[in-house]
Design a protein around this motif. Structure first.
Motif, mmCIF file in Angstrom:
data_model
loop_
_atom_site.group_PDB
_atom_site.id
_atom_site.type_symbol
_atom_site.label_atom_id
_atom_site.label_comp_id
_atom_site.label_asym_id
_atom_site.label_seq_id
_atom_site.Cartn_x
_atom_site.Cartn_y
_atom_site.Cartn_z
ATOM 1 N N HIS A 1 -9.225 -25.920 -17.539
ATOM 2 C CA HIS A 1 -9.191 -24.684 -16.780
ATOM 3 C C HIS A 1 -8.748 -24.982 -15.351
ATOM 4 N N LEU A 2 -8.445 -23.934 -14.618
ATOM 5 C CA LEU A 2 -8.026 -24.061 -13.221
ATOM 6 C C LEU A 2 -9.200 -23.826 -12.297
ATOM 7 N N LYS A 3 -9.321 -24.664 -11.309
ATOM 8 C CA LYS A 3 -10.282 -24.474 -10.223
ATOM 9 C C LYS A 3 -9.452 -23.905 -9.081
ATOM 10 N N PHE A 4 -9.543 -22.584 -8.887
ATOM 11 C CA PHE A 4 -8.716 -21.820 -7.962
ATOM 12 C C PHE A 4 -9.553 -21.485 -6.734
ATOM 13 N N TYR A 5 -9.148 -21.972 -5.565
ATOM 14 C CA TYR A 5 -9.932 -21.788 -4.351
ATOM 15 C C TYR A 5 -9.470 -20.552 -3.580
ATOM 16 N N ALA A 6 -10.434 -19.857 -2.972
ATOM 17 C CA ALA A 6 -10.130 -18.646 -2.211
ATOM 18 C C ALA A 6 -10.932 -18.657 -0.909
ATOM 19 N N LEU A 7 -10.392 -17.975 0.082
ATOM 20 C CA LEU A 7 -11.032 -17.797 1.389
ATOM 21 C C LEU A 7 -11.110 -16.304 1.641
ATOM 22 N N LEU A 8 -12.311 -15.792 1.842
ATOM 23 C CA LEU A 8 -12.515 -14.373 2.120
ATOM 24 C C LEU A 8 -13.014 -14.228 3.545
ATOM 25 N N LEU A 9 -12.346 -13.353 4.295
ATOM 26 C CA LEU A 9 -12.733 -13.070 5.672
ATOM 27 C C LEU A 9 -13.099 -11.605 5.799
ATOM 28 N N CYS A 10 -14.117 -11.322 6.586
ATOM 29 C CA CYS A 10 -14.462 -9.946 6.936
ATOM 30 C C CYS A 10 -14.467 -9.879 8.454
ATOM 31 N N GLY A 11 -13.784 -8.875 8.991
ATOM 32 C CA GLY A 11 -13.678 -8.733 10.440
ATOM 33 C C GLY A 11 -14.977 -8.282 11.076
ATOM 34 N N GLU A 12 -15.000 -8.315 12.402
ATOM 35 C CA GLU A 12 -16.196 -7.919 13.152
ATOM 36 C C GLU A 12 -16.569 -6.466 12.935
ATOM 37 N N ASP A 13 -15.606 -5.645 12.485
ATOM 38 C CA ASP A 13 -15.920 -4.238 12.216
ATOM 39 C C ASP A 13 -16.747 -4.067 10.942
ATOM 40 N N GLY A 14 -16.850 -5.133 10.124
ATOM 41 C CA GLY A 14 -17.643 -5.079 8.898
ATOM 42 C C GLY A 14 -16.971 -4.385 7.736
ATOM 43 N N VAL A 15 -15.721 -3.918 7.929
ATOM 44 C CA VAL A 15 -15.030 -3.201 6.846
ATOM 45 C C VAL A 15 -13.616 -3.710 6.574
ATOM 46 N N SER A 16 -13.081 -4.559 7.428
ATOM 47 C CA SER A 16 -11.718 -5.090 7.254
ATOM 48 C C SER A 16 -11.800 -6.455 6.574
ATOM 49 N N TRP A 17 -11.164 -6.579 5.421
ATOM 50 C CA TRP A 17 -11.244 -7.789 4.608
ATOM 51 C C TRP A 17 -9.866 -8.390 4.399
ATOM 52 N N THR A 18 -9.798 -9.718 4.363
ATOM 53 C CA THR A 18 -8.565 -10.441 4.039
ATOM 54 C C THR A 18 -8.930 -11.552 3.065
ATOM 55 N N LEU A 19 -8.148 -11.655 2.006
ATOM 56 C CA LEU A 19 -8.362 -12.704 1.021
ATOM 57 C C LEU A 19 -7.157 -13.632 1.029
ATOM 58 N N TYR A 20 -7.431 -14.935 1.028
ATOM 59 C CA TYR A 20 -6.405 -15.965 0.934
ATOM 60 C C TYR A 20 -6.634 -16.756 -0.350
ATOM 61 N N ALA A 21 -5.544 -17.230 -0.941
ATOM 62 C CA ALA A 21 -5.604 -18.111 -2.109
ATOM 63 C C ALA A 21 -5.025 -19.460 -1.708
ATOM 64 N N TYR A 22 -5.592 -20.524 -2.248
ATOM 65 C CA TYR A 22 -5.137 -21.870 -1.914
ATOM 66 C C TYR A 22 -4.147 -22.347 -2.971
ATOM 67 N N LYS A 23 -2.936 -22.660 -2.533
ATOM 68 C CA LYS A 23 -1.897 -23.100 -3.473
ATOM 69 C C LYS A 23 -2.225 -24.447 -4.104
ATOM 70 N N GLY A 24 -3.134 -25.181 -3.495
ATOM 71 C CA GLY A 24 -3.514 -26.496 -4.006
ATOM 72 C C GLY A 24 -4.667 -26.427 -4.994
ATOM 73 N N ALA A 25 -4.593 -25.510 -5.948
ATOM 74 C CA ALA A 25 -5.631 -25.424 -6.989
ATOM 75 C C ALA A 25 -5.699 -26.752 -7.740
ATOM 76 N N LEU A 26 -6.797 -26.965 -8.419
ATOM 77 C CA LEU A 26 -6.969 -28.191 -9.201
ATOM 78 C C LEU A 26 -7.247 -27.844 -10.657
ATOM 79 N N LEU A 27 -6.915 -28.760 -11.527
ATOM 80 C CA LEU A 27 -7.219 -28.619 -12.941
ATOM 81 C C LEU A 27 -8.517 -29.339 -13.254
ATOM 82 N N SER A 28 -9.276 -28.788 -14.155
ATOM 83 C CA SER A 28 -10.434 -29.478 -14.712
ATOM 84 C C SER A 28 -10.075 -29.741 -16.170
ATOM 85 N N ILE A 29 -9.799 -30.991 -16.459
ATOM 86 C CA ILE A 29 -9.267 -31.358 -17.770
ATOM 87 C C ILE A 29 -10.164 -32.400 -18.414
ATOM 88 N N SER A 30 -10.519 -32.156 -19.645
ATOM 89 C CA SER A 30 -11.251 -33.163 -20.402
ATOM 90 C C SER A 30 -10.285 -34.287 -20.756
#
Length: 192
Positions: A1-30
């Motif tokens: 499966h893929l280990k997909f990393y994300a960064l979630l930010l919420c602004g000081e107003d408490g209602v503005s959100w930004t989501l980032y995805a990390y292109k350097g995901a990793l695989l978890s492989i048996s």
């Protein structure tokens, strides 16, 4: 499966959100081909992160651009729903951020399936953990396609340190900081 990393930010107003995805995901492989009669830890548990990026891993490279975009869009959709349902809430007057991971499983038809969100993702394991695994027969790290334990450990530590440094450069910008492999997935607002 893929280990997909994300960064979630919420602004000081408490209602503005930004989501980032990390292109350097990793695989978890048996290291073993799955077999329902093989109940070994190495076959049934795929928590060991593979240090080679999906784009450079045999059998994954040609699919990675499409899979990445689907995982990014899927993660954004789930987070937006969680915010709209008030399962995630901003705190007015406080800028917030969180790094987390999402485990995705691509299928042979090109679909991706989410099976877990990890709000405390596996990152930067201490050297003693790797050394203990090796001492206890954790030889799966040097199975076919896997680098020896020290090289694997070093590659994962380097990956995690860069990922977290780059996330901090977005959340708490400084001169010379870089977003690196973080890719803006989307922006949205929630109701107060």
């Amino acid at each position: 499966h893929l280990k997909f990393y994300a960064l979630l930010l919420c602004g000081e107003d408490g209602v503005s959100w930004t989501l980032y995805a990390y292109k350097g995901a990793l695989l978890s492989i048996s290291p073993n081909r799955w077999d329902p009669s093989d109940l070994s830890h190495e076959t049934q548990i795929t928590i060991h992160r593979h240090p080679v990026p999906p784009a450079e891993t045999e059998g994954w490279g040609q699919h990675w651009p499409s899979v990445y975009e689907k995982c990014k869009a899927g993660t954004l959709a789930v987070i937006q729903r969680a915010v709209q349902a008030k399962a995630l809430r901003g705190r007015p007057g406080k800028r917030q951020f969180e790094v987390f991971s999402v485990d995705w499983m691509p299928d042979i038809h090109g679909k991706v399936w989410v099976f877990e969100f990890n709000m405390s993702p596996a990152v930067c394991r201490e050297f003693k953990d790797f050394d203990a695994e090796a001492a206890n027969g954790g030889g799966s790290h040097s199975a076919a396609g896997q680098p020896p334990p020290d090289a694997r450990r070093d590659a994962l530590m380097s990956h995690d340190e860069a990922m977290l440094r780059e996330a901090l450069a977005i959340a708490l910008p400084w001169d010379g900081g870089s977003p690196g492999q973080w890719d803006r997935a989307g922006e949205f607002t929630s109701e107060e």
